[in-house]
Write a protein that holds these residues in place. Sequence first.
Motif, mmCIF file in Angstrom:
data_model
loop_
_atom_site.group_PDB
_atom_site.id
_atom_site.type_symbol
_atom_site.label_atom_id
_atom_site.label_comp_id
_atom_site.label_asym_id
_atom_site.label_seq_id
_atom_site.Cartn_x
_atom_site.Cartn_y
_atom_site.Cartn_z
ATOM 1 N N LYS A 137 4.079 -10.657 -10.684
ATOM 2 C CA LYS A 137 3.949 -9.521 -9.827
ATOM 3 C C LYS A 137 5.188 -9.382 -8.962
ATOM 4 C CE LYS A 137 -0.154 -8.391 -10.386
ATOM 5 N NZ LYS A 137 -0.460 -7.016 -10.940
ATOM 6 N N PRO B 172 3.199 -8.470 -2.111
ATOM 7 C CA PRO B 172 3.589 -7.714 -3.306
ATOM 8 C C PRO B 172 3.992 -6.362 -2.693
ATOM 9 C CG PRO B 172 1.052 -8.429 -2.988
ATOM 10 C CD PRO B 172 1.742 -8.769 -1.714
ATOM 11 N N ALA C 186 3.138 -2.908 -3.524
ATOM 12 C CA ALA C 186 2.081 -1.877 -3.983
ATOM 13 C C ALA C 186 1.958 -0.785 -3.466
ATOM 14 C CB ALA C 186 0.820 -3.095 -3.961
ATOM 15 N N GLU D 57 -0.198 3.308 -2.999
ATOM 16 C CA GLU D 57 -1.251 4.418 -3.601
ATOM 17 C C GLU D 57 -0.743 5.732 -3.593
ATOM 18 O OE1 GLU D 57 -5.561 4.670 -1.967
ATOM 19 O OE2 GLU D 57 -4.651 6.392 -0.751
ATOM 20 N N LYS E 247 2.721 5.309 -13.154
ATOM 21 C CA LYS E 247 1.982 4.083 -12.774
ATOM 22 C C LYS E 247 2.111 3.179 -13.890
ATOM 23 C CE LYS E 247 -3.050 2.326 -12.658
ATOM 24 N NZ LYS E 247 -2.795 1.338 -11.648
ATOM 25 N N GLY F 77 4.071 -0.675 -13.638
ATOM 26 C CA GLY F 77 3.396 -1.807 -14.089
ATOM 27 C C GLY F 77 4.204 -2.672 -14.690
ATOM 28 N N ASP G 220 2.131 -2.891 -8.297
ATOM 29 C CA ASP G 220 0.839 -2.416 -8.476
ATOM 30 C C ASP G 220 0.670 -0.886 -7.841
ATOM 31 O OD1 ASP G 220 -2.130 -2.335 -8.672
ATOM 32 O OD2 ASP G 220 -2.420 -3.569 -7.053
ATOM 33 N N THR H 166 -2.019 2.348 -7.124
ATOM 34 C CA THR H 166 -3.444 2.821 -7.210
ATOM 35 C C THR H 166 -3.430 4.316 -6.998
ATOM 36 O OG1 THR H 166 -4.033 0.775 -6.052
ATOM 37 C CG2 THR H 166 -5.488 2.796 -6.099
#
Length: 607
Positions: free
Chosen positions: A437, A446, A448, A450, A466, A470, A475, A477
């Motif tokens: 990660k 992390p 990450a 959205e 995405k 990855g 990460d 979403t």
Amino acid sequence: MTRTRKASSLTSFFSALAIIATPLISPFSVAKEAMPTHGIAMHGETKYPAGFSHFDYVNPDAPKGGTLKMAVVANGFDSFNPFDIRGVAAAGISTYLYDTLLESSDDEPFSAYGLIAESLETPEDRSYVVFNIREQARFHDGEAITAEDVKFSFDTLTTKGHPFFRNYYADVSTVTVEGPRRIRFDFSDTSNRELPLILGQMPILPSHYWVDREFGKNGLNPPVGSGPYRIGNFEAGRSITYERAEDYWAKDLSVRKGRFNFDRITYDYYTDDTVALEAFKAGSFDFRLESSAKNWATAYTGQRFENGTIIKEAIEHHRPSGMQGFAFNTRRKVFSDPLVREALAYGFDFQWANKNLFFDQYTRTDSYFENSDLASSGLPTGRELEILEPYRDQLPEDVFTEEYQPPTTEGQQGLRENLRTAMELLKSAGYVIRDGKMVNGETGEPLAFEILLFQKSFERVVLPFKNNLGRLGIDVTVRLVDSNQYIQRLREFDFDMITQVFGQSDSPGNEQREYWHSSTVDAKGSRNYMGVNDPVIDELVSMVIQAPDREELVHRVRALDRVLLHHHYVIPHWHLRSDRVAYWNHLQRPAETPKNGIDLDNWWAKP
């Protein structure tokens, strides 16, 4: 594209004050007084002379009649007030229900001609503007449009309307009603040459209608307007029909000749674009502007297209394309570092998407003012460099040393080399890989975020992005919400990343504050989606607004463009230099298409 009455007891006071003050005006001030004119250009002269009969790009003999049926892909509407931040207004309402003081032409950079205002007066320094209201101007209920209505509109929109209006008209210092049909706006900033024109864009509201009503809480009660159409039948949230006003007061004016030709215009709401496309091909509505390259390449086939019952055209335009891209909300900690934003751009493989998803229809965007002479290119030189030089210590070094180019996967290394570059940038930003990660090296938090969407069709673009990120241990979403929830979250800046279009005109001005100025960073409902909050950008925006002529405007906009690009507020997408349209053959359009592209309000139905 993408083409503001309070009865004041101070009116007589201001008139008397003007008379009292007259002997104190210097000869220099008197020389600046302006004569009435039929129109105004942002820079230079207007194309159309006084007394012109119609715009060149319309058919002045277009027949009236018929119905234009349109589709809207959204989750309905709950308001007939397009000027309030609350609720979702019905499609078309601001265009068809409300007239403005001036009407802009579509074949000039930025010029406007009298509509409600028969004439305007502004001096060479544009320190004020006076609008003289036409005697015949009327609201739909027969009431005359007066200067008091104009003042009411300004006061209401800037205090109770969408925050956009407060920013747009921020440099207006005083508003003076000088007579029943004469109103004057004085400006605090005399270098803002755009103000007379953008005040001319202000929709005029009837003060007598709103005197006993609360602005913003009228819901679905049809308001009184003054435009070419009235609200006809509607079904809450599902459809609305506008009916042409047979007694429309402006129908014979030169700025209205050949326009607004349909007797009725109906918008039906669909929650799914695929369903809407099939409904179009079945004849449920008449016109479709296609935004999907896949649909354009594969879905417009069959007998009706072959025999000409449905016409498919890519109509070239010459308007600025603006910027479409993945927009970072820099208010969020995860995107506060420009190095992180720059790194993530290397995860978007435009070349792959264009080939595999878009049938090679698009061109990569590398400017906020794409498809215009306002776009920056190369390294800054000449006047543009002079503009930027005083800010050298406050700007990224790349502004002066590297031409901005979005990452590309062309060449032998392709995406792999781009991801390697992204990894190095993230390492420089303090990130490391732990247990597969990407995390902050100090806090262990992390990386990450959205991506917020409301169009399901866009998932096919976002999901490969995405997946690429990855591979870096990031990460991502993807959240799909309905259009109403999406609008509310945008207004509250409640998102990490969105896909957004930043439309531009050929004559950028006050609206640039709404996009990039620090004064809008915390203004709910503003279009400063990225949270741009930078003193240099603030100064460049002010310089754009104050540009004295077209040549200087171009240099200043290019400087602003360059700085925005090197701050990595977006991951640029793509653009198209034509409008992809399909329409049933009972619709007809003028022979000439203006530089700004098609405008259905100039079309008509075969008799």
